[in-house]
Design an enzyme around this catalytic site. Structure first.
Site: not given
Length: 582
Positions: A345, A450
């Protein structure tokens, strides 16, 4: 020839004749450019429903939006439209159109700005909402392709315009395209893609010692392992819960990710005291069941998910701690994982950059390539395909981060890949496809890492739509669903209840596992007069048996069906059944 009592002739005719269906519907253009070019390409689909898409008819169909001034210009034989004198982000050019609720739209345009570089977004204004179709970081002096997509909630008029928060630049636009597809056409694209990239036509021939064909030999094909990586995340709860284990291992999952157990705050809860017991045990469990593991993650750039002690460090101490962390986890599991999410991220957050400088992420990938140079190193972030309105993680921003890391000294040959977390609310299916198209132009592996969908009455339906779309995309190389079970609930989406009975989302996963060829019924058939048997098989490992009244014993061999590179690729096997060693 029969598959569990059904006439296989129809199935095989469908599989081999599928390319013929393609002729009757408008195919999808998966191409995208990520280069800044002196001249734009022609508009996709000849512009679709856009009027005057190449600007060959002056300003016909186009008007000013907001308080911009617009002008038709020529340059080296190219014609385009310019919005200048802008004072507000939305000041630009526009075209009115009409959109249908049950259509899926793919959009593209070529953009340039008058100076420097600036993000530019394509937006459709409807009677009730503003729909972001896509974005690009445009440059001056060359043309960049913006590719996106959209659906609308209600049929009615809409207005396309372009927006840039940098109101000081002029926006140049050319080669605009808006192509509608019906739901049936969109589904046909998925099926065509699956036939092309996930399946291979296999032809087996049985002959005797004199090369004479053996007619009516019985062929049995049984899948032993799926070829496409597909799985769900797990956590340490599985180690002590037999019901969880039974549910997980009874499915055809071939890959997993540990939800938290490999993260830094789990493996080093206090400075200098490492504890890999949970991740070690999970890795052993995965190995026992022949399930590959993604290494998740080495670092997480979100300041909220750091070891509690890390913030007390600064300068050299901080840098040394990160270096030790990377070499500790990667050294421990080197050769035992198939991927590393090195810096998680880092499009949305910059914790390590704030401590170590702007090149922190790039340096981590440099260290990682030295610690484990054979395993693929992933970027991993969210909203690149989930939310067209998130300007921090557009495909263009993702690719810029990838280029920055690859351009760092020493990173030229690092094995990089793109991880798309895929935490969805309401999916924009055309935007998913077009975004992956753009990312694919970087020519590195792309995984869905994910995948989940937020809770709503449509959760299972949305999950099915997303899974169908990403599995069918030619550039997606693996899928992991983010549904590790905990007694108090999953991160956002569970597949089972606490008794490990499927929820509707779990039913979707089971249904599509079978449909995607991750599990398959035993296939039976007989050779024809020329000794041939043909079948269309999903990639994977198979056991093939052949029996014949005049041959003893039954012959058994293994067959690996690799991904097809060309449409309707053929594999041909010729078996001399009389000399075959059992």
């Amino acid at each position: 020839m029969k598959i569990r009592g059904k006439n296989i002739l129809l199935v095989l005719l469908w599989a081999f004749a599928f390319a013929g269906f393609e002729v009757n519907c408008l195919s999808y253009d998966y191409t995208a450019s990520i280069e800044c070019l002196a001249k734009p390409y022609k508009p996709q689909y000849r512009g679709g429903i856009i009027v005057n898409s190449e600007l060959n008819d002056g300003l016909k169909g186009w008007s000013a939006f907001g308080n911009a001034k617009i002008q038709h210009r020529h340059s080296e034989g190219n014609k385009f439209i310019v919005a200048y004198g802008r004072n507000q982000p939305h000041d630009s050019i526009s075209q009115k159109t009409y959109l249908h609720r049950n259509k899926l739209y793919t959009f593209s345009a070529w953009i340039q700005v008058s100076s420097g570089s600036a993000p530019v977004t394509a937006i459709f204004k409807t009677s009730s909402v503003f729909v972001h179709a896509g974005a690009i970081v445009a440059e001056s002096g060359c043309w960049s392709m913006l590719k996106g997509g959209l659906t609308v909630n209600a049929t009615g008029p809409a207005e396309l315009y372009f927006e840039s928060k940098n109101a000081s630049v002029g926006i140049f636009v050319d080669s605009i395209s808006l192509q509608p597809f019906t739901e049936k056409q969109w589904y046909s694209h998925q099926q065509q893609s699956i036939e092309k990239i996930r399946k291979t036509n296999v032809r087996v021939r049985a002959v005797d010692e004199q090369a004479n064909p053996l007619e009516n030999a019985t062929i049995t094909i049984q899948q032993r392992a799926a070829g496409f990586p597909f799985g769900v995340a797990i956590n340490k709860n599985i180690l002590t819960n037999t019901a969880y284990q039974n549910w997980f291992t009874s499915r055809p999952f071939t890959v997993t990710t540990f939800e938290d157990e490999m993260k830094w705050y789990s493996t080093e809860p206090s400075w200098g005291r490492e504890d890999y017991s949970a991740s070690d045990a999970l890795l052993q469990f995965a190995k026992q069941h022949k399930i590959a593991v993604r290494g998740h993650n080495v670092f997480w750039d979100d300041p909220h998910y750091q070891p509690s002690w890390l913030n007390s460090l600064s300068g050299r101490q901080f840098s040394d701690a990160t270096y030790k962390r990377l070499n500790s986890v990667m050294g421990r599991y080197k050769g035992q994982v198939i991927a590393w999410d090195v810096c998680n991220e880092n499009l949305h957050f910059n914790f390590f950059e704030s401590k170590m400088g702007a090149n922190a992420s790039a340096e981590f990938y440099n260290w990682a390539s030295k610690a484990d140079g054979t395993t693929t190193l992933f970027l991993n972030d969210y909203n690149t395909i989930e939310e067209s309105g998130d300007q921090d993680s557009t495909p263009a921003k993702y690719l810029q981060k990838l280029r920055d890391i690859q351009g760092f000294p020493g990173n030229e040959n690092v094995k990089m890949a793109i991880g798309l977390e895929s935490h969805f609310n309401t999916p924009n299916i055309p935007y998913i496809r077009s975004s992956i198209d753009t990312l694919a132009a970087a020519k590195v592996p792309i995984w869905i890492t994910e995948l989940d969908v937020s809770s709503s009455p449509n959760q299972a339906s949305y999950l099915e739509q997303i899974l169908r779309e990403v599995h069918a995309h030619p550039q997606i190389q693996g899928i992991v669903i983010w549904s590790a079970w905990k007694p108090w609930g999953c991160y956002r989406m569970c597949l089972t209840d606490n008794n490990f009975k499927n929820l509707p989302t779990g039913d979707v996963v089971d249904k599509l596992s079978h449909e995607f060829g991750l599990t398959s019924d035993e296939m039976f058939g007989t050779t024809d007069a020329n000794g041939f048997f043909e079948a269309s098989l999903f990639q994977g490992d198979y056991e093939v048996k052949i029996t014949h009244p005049f041959v003893n014993p039954t012959l058994v061999w293994g067959l690996n069906v690799a991904p097809s590179v060309e449409s309707q690729q053929q594999m041909q096997l010729q078996v001399d059944v009389l000399s075959f060693v059992h």
